[in-house]
Design a protein around this motif. Sequence first.
Motif, PDB file in Angstrom:
ATOM      1  N   GLU A   1       0.828  -1.202   0.000  1.00  0.00           N
ATOM      2  CA  GLU A   1       0.000   0.000   0.000  1.00  0.00           C
ATOM      3  C   GLU A   1       0.867   1.260   0.000  1.00  0.00           C
ATOM      4  O   GLU A   1       0.554   2.239  -0.680  1.00  0.00           O
ATOM      5  N   ALA A   2       1.966   1.228   0.750  1.00  0.00           N
ATOM      6  CA  ALA A   2       2.866   2.385   0.800  1.00  0.00           C
ATOM      7  C   ALA A   2       3.726   2.477  -0.453  1.00  0.00           C
ATOM      8  O   ALA A   2       4.119   3.573  -0.868  1.00  0.00           O
ATOM      9  N   LEU A   3       4.023   1.338  -1.083  1.00  0.00           N
ATOM     10  CA  LEU A   3       4.846   1.340  -2.286  1.00  0.00           C
ATOM     11  C   LEU A   3       4.123   1.956  -3.483  1.00  0.00           C
ATOM     12  O   LEU A   3       4.760   2.502  -4.386  1.00  0.00           O
ATOM     13  N   LYS A   4       2.811   1.862  -3.509  1.00  0.00           N
ATOM     14  CA  LYS A   4       2.084   2.371  -4.667  1.00  0.00           C
ATOM     15  C   LYS A   4       1.595   3.812  -4.488  1.00  0.00           C
ATOM     16  O   LYS A   4       1.060   4.404  -5.416  1.00  0.00           O
ATOM     17  N   VAL A   5       1.815   4.385  -3.302  1.00  0.00           N
ATOM     18  CA  VAL A   5       1.334   5.748  -3.038  1.00  0.00           C
ATOM     19  C   VAL A   5       1.985   6.766  -3.966  1.00  0.00           C
ATOM     20  O   VAL A   5       1.334   7.720  -4.416  1.00  0.00           O
ATOM     21  N   TYR A   6       3.278   6.575  -4.290  1.00  0.00           N
ATOM     22  CA  TYR A   6       3.991   7.580  -5.082  1.00  0.00           C
ATOM     23  C   TYR A   6       3.305   7.866  -6.409  1.00  0.00           C
ATOM     24  O   TYR A   6       3.408   8.978  -6.956  1.00  0.00           O
ATOM     25  N   ALA A   7       2.599   6.881  -6.957  1.00  0.00           N
ATOM     26  CA  ALA A   7       1.959   7.040  -8.269  1.00  0.00           C
ATOM     27  C   ALA A   7       0.725   7.919  -8.207  1.00  0.00           C
ATOM     28  O   ALA A   7       0.170   8.281  -9.250  1.00  0.00           O
ATOM     29  N   THR A   8       0.280   8.302  -7.007  1.00  0.00           N
ATOM     30  CA  THR A   8      -0.943   9.096  -6.868  1.00  0.00           C
ATOM     31  C   THR A   8      -0.686  10.596  -6.763  1.00  0.00           C
ATOM     32  O   THR A   8      -1.628  11.383  -6.743  1.00  0.00           O
ATOM     33  N   ASP A   9       0.602  10.991  -6.674  1.00  0.00           N
ATOM     34  CA  ASP A   9       0.925  12.404  -6.467  1.00  0.00           C
ATOM     35  C   ASP A   9       2.280  12.707  -7.113  1.00  0.00           C
ATOM     36  O   ASP A   9       3.295  12.070  -6.776  1.00  0.00           O
TER      37      ASP A   9
END
Length: 302
Positions: free
Chosen positions: A251-259
């Motif tokens: 969940e934390a690894l994919k956060v970067y793609a949202t911002d």
Amino acid sequence: QVIVSKYGDHLPLYRLERIFGRHKIEIARSTLCDWTRQSAEALGPLYDVMVRDVLGSKVIHTDDTPVDVQAPGLGKTRTGRFWVYVGDEAHGQVVFDYTPSRERDGPMAFLKDWGKEQPRFLQADAFGGYDGIYDGQAGGTVTEVACWAHARRKFYDAQQSDPGNSTQALAYIRLLYDVETRAKKQFGAQKQDDDSRPLAAIRLELRQEHAAPRLEEIKTWLEGLPISAGGTVLPKSPMGQAVTYAQNQWEALKVYATDGDLNIDNNPAENAVRRIALGRKNWLFAGSDRGGHRQPPAGQPL
């Protein structure tokens, strides 16, 4: 000269004492210690300004590294901790903190109320000491952003024991980084245009179009690997540990793609903390906890 040599060139004071002695300049080491202490105290207000600037960031990168600390009476040194906090592009300071241990109290105190007025992002490794910050225990709303460089390193370390799956994982991650490279090239190519877009906007667009689908592929691939005592991937093998790390951090690894303001990895903090590792080879240890607060470089100038 003393301050620049100690903090810029990582020369311990006993070496500086000898260097000055070769030039027939006799300065007691106790005097050199007093000068560094007084300089640290004089620069305290500047450090406070830099800390406030970092805490104004939407995104902070953080990392930590151990340091030996003298412990009179124990007959050996104990382990203290240096922490680095790197501000975002709009708050470009790098500041350090010292704590006597790796307890979560250090980052909790430094980041107290950060994210209270508006949501923030903290990019770090999987150290459990940050969990309280993500849970709001520090008084702010902070989202965890994991580091793909950490995840990649674990798959890289599995190359010898499981070259097939390791190669597949590294190829997937390479595609994620290719999107980042493409964004930087596109941003650089349009710098001369009157209608140029910020890097964050370009990143977000390309990540949503290319990285997001790739992340779903990686997730499906990870879930399809048979990790069990009798399977092809043993739980405690390097590959098993790499897969478990990625799944636990997903969940934390994919956060970067949202911002678009977020980085794909935590390299800004890892690069900043290297100066501590370089100095540690020379000065070896801090003399005390108070000395630990004065030991790391003051960071980048305003």
